[in-house]
Motif scaffolding. Structure first.
Motif, PDB file in Angstrom:
ATOM      1  N   CYS A  46       0.857  -1.184   0.000  1.00 23.03           N
ATOM      2  CA  CYS A  46       0.000   0.000   0.000  1.00 23.03           C
ATOM      3  C   CYS A  46       0.891   1.231   0.000  1.00 23.03           C
ATOM      4  O   CYS A  46       2.052   1.171   0.378  1.00 23.03           O
ATOM      5  N   GLN A  50      -2.783   6.045  -2.649  1.00 23.76           N
ATOM      6  CA  GLN A  50      -4.145   5.535  -2.444  1.00 23.76           C
ATOM      7  C   GLN A  50      -4.429   4.268  -3.240  1.00 23.76           C
ATOM      8  O   GLN A  50      -5.547   4.026  -3.679  1.00 23.76           O
ATOM      9  N   THR A  51      -3.396   3.434  -3.433  1.00 25.14           N
ATOM     10  CA  THR A  51      -3.601   2.137  -4.063  1.00 25.14           C
ATOM     11  C   THR A  51      -3.082   1.035  -3.152  1.00 25.14           C
ATOM     12  O   THR A  51      -2.180   1.245  -2.346  1.00 25.14           O
ATOM     13  N   HIS A  69      -8.358   4.183  -2.212  1.00 32.47           N
ATOM     14  CA  HIS A  69      -8.339   4.059  -0.747  1.00 32.47           C
ATOM     15  C   HIS A  69      -7.926   5.387  -0.127  1.00 32.47           C
ATOM     16  O   HIS A  69      -6.974   6.019  -0.552  1.00 32.47           O
ATOM     17  N   ALA A  70      -8.652   5.827   0.867  1.00 31.58           N
ATOM     18  CA  ALA A  70      -8.388   7.135   1.472  1.00 31.58           C
ATOM     19  C   ALA A  70      -7.483   7.040   2.709  1.00 31.58           C
ATOM     20  O   ALA A  70      -6.854   8.017   3.074  1.00 31.58           O
ATOM     21  N   ASP A  71      -7.424   5.906   3.377  1.00 38.79           N
ATOM     22  CA  ASP A  71      -6.616   5.765   4.598  1.00 38.79           C
ATOM     23  C   ASP A  71      -5.627   4.634   4.484  1.00 38.79           C
ATOM     24  O   ASP A  71      -5.850   3.655   3.863  1.00 38.79           O
TER      25      ASP A  71
END
Length: 71
Positions: A46, A50-51, A69-71
């Motif tokens: 990760c 954001q991937t 993905h934000a977190d």
């Protein structure tokens, strides 16, 4: 083993020889986490881009990039 870092790559290691076997490019920001699966020689990474990426470690190829993905 796997590691990642500020160079945007995932590093595949041979721990017995204490050397990097391959650099797996694909992320566009630093790699913030990596994991190995117990099945089928898969790795996960990760990044701040954001991937989440799924890697075929045997062939040193990307399989999937999961975006948004934000977190």
């Amino acid at each position: 083993g796997l590691s990642g870092g500020d160079d945007f790559n995932v590093h595949l290691w041979n721990f017995d020889e204490r050397r990097i076997v391959a650099e797996l490019p694909g992320h566009t920001l630093p790699v913030t986490g990596v994991a190995l699966t117990r099945v089928a020689d898969l790795g996960l990474s990760c990044s701040g881009d954001q991937t989440v990426r799924v890697w075929d470690l045997r062939n040193q190829k990307p399989l999937h990039a999961l975006a948004g993905h934000a977190d």
